[in-house]
Design a protein around this motif. Sequence first.
Motif, PDB file in Angstrom:
ATOM      1  N   PRO A  40     -13.526 -37.921 -41.756  1.00  0.00           N
ATOM      2  CA  PRO A  40     -14.830 -37.939 -41.096  1.00  0.00           C
ATOM      3  C   PRO A  40     -15.267 -36.522 -40.738  1.00  0.00           C
ATOM      4  N   THR A  47     -21.168 -35.947 -32.832  1.00  0.00           N
ATOM      5  CA  THR A  47     -20.397 -37.183 -33.006  1.00  0.00           C
ATOM      6  C   THR A  47     -19.770 -37.210 -34.388  1.00  0.00           C
ATOM      7  N   CYS A  48     -18.647 -37.924 -34.506  1.00  0.00           N
ATOM      8  CA  CYS A  48     -17.982 -38.090 -35.801  1.00  0.00           C
ATOM      9  C   CYS A  48     -18.629 -39.231 -36.562  1.00  0.00           C
ATOM     10  N   GLY A  50     -17.124 -41.199 -38.526  1.00  0.00           N
ATOM     11  CA  GLY A  50     -16.075 -42.175 -38.835  1.00  0.00           C
ATOM     12  C   GLY A  50     -15.008 -42.108 -37.758  1.00  0.00           C
ATOM     13  N   PRO A  51     -13.970 -42.901 -37.904  1.00  0.00           N
ATOM     14  CA  PRO A  51     -12.906 -42.872 -36.900  1.00  0.00           C
ATOM     15  C   PRO A  51     -12.200 -41.515 -36.887  1.00  0.00           C
ATOM     16  N   ALA A  52     -11.950 -41.012 -35.696  1.00  0.00           N
ATOM     17  CA  ALA A  52     -11.285 -39.710 -35.567  1.00  0.00           C
ATOM     18  C   ALA A  52      -9.840 -39.832 -36.035  1.00  0.00           C
ATOM     19  N   PRO A  53      -9.414 -38.924 -36.894  1.00  0.00           N
ATOM     20  CA  PRO A  53      -8.028 -38.966 -37.367  1.00  0.00           C
ATOM     21  C   PRO A  53      -7.060 -38.615 -36.230  1.00  0.00           C
ATOM     22  N   THR A  54      -5.823 -38.978 -36.398  1.00  0.00           N
ATOM     23  CA  THR A  54      -4.826 -38.707 -35.354  1.00  0.00           C
ATOM     24  C   THR A  54      -3.719 -37.805 -35.868  1.00  0.00           C
ATOM     25  N   CYS A  66     -13.415 -33.455 -36.813  1.00  0.00           N
ATOM     26  CA  CYS A  66     -13.240 -34.486 -35.795  1.00  0.00           C
ATOM     27  C   CYS A  66     -11.899 -34.342 -35.069  1.00  0.00           C
ATOM     28  N   ASP A  67     -10.900 -33.750 -35.745  1.00  0.00           N
ATOM     29  CA  ASP A  67      -9.636 -33.452 -35.060  1.00  0.00           C
ATOM     30  C   ASP A  67      -9.891 -32.512 -33.882  1.00  0.00           C
ATOM     31  N   ARG A  70     -11.413 -34.414 -30.963  1.00  0.00           N
ATOM     32  CA  ARG A  70     -10.393 -35.275 -30.354  1.00  0.00           C
ATOM     33  C   ARG A  70      -9.427 -34.451 -29.515  1.00  0.00           C
TER      34      ARG A  70
END
Length: 115
Positions: A40, A47-48, A50-54, A66-67, A70
């Motif tokens: 994403p 805003t991202c 898509g879902p924020a990676p972990t 997006c990392d 987060r």
Amino acid sequence: MVPALLGLAACTTTEERPAPAAAVAVKPAPAPAAPTFTGPVLAPDGTCNGPAPTGAAVIQTGIGECDLVRLKGKPPTDVLVGEGRAGREVQVLYNEPGAKELYFFVNNRLDRIVK
């Protein structure tokens, strides 16, 4: 009579000239492929999409846009999204107490940090 002979001598000399070069068709170089990136990415509002990676545990070069958000735990102050020579270029600004931090991304990968 000598001048007449010199004049004739000049007319009788032959000069060797190279044959004209054949025209060569040159094909233009193919356009470079558009850079690709995964994951994403940030929208101009921070805003991202898509879902924020972990995956990333620390802020360092190579992490995704997006990392960063987060790991910072809060939305950025400002985000500039554009296209450059290398592809997608994003600048993310965080106003921190006493300092500003600017994060530069190229194709969704952190390239450098300016504090």
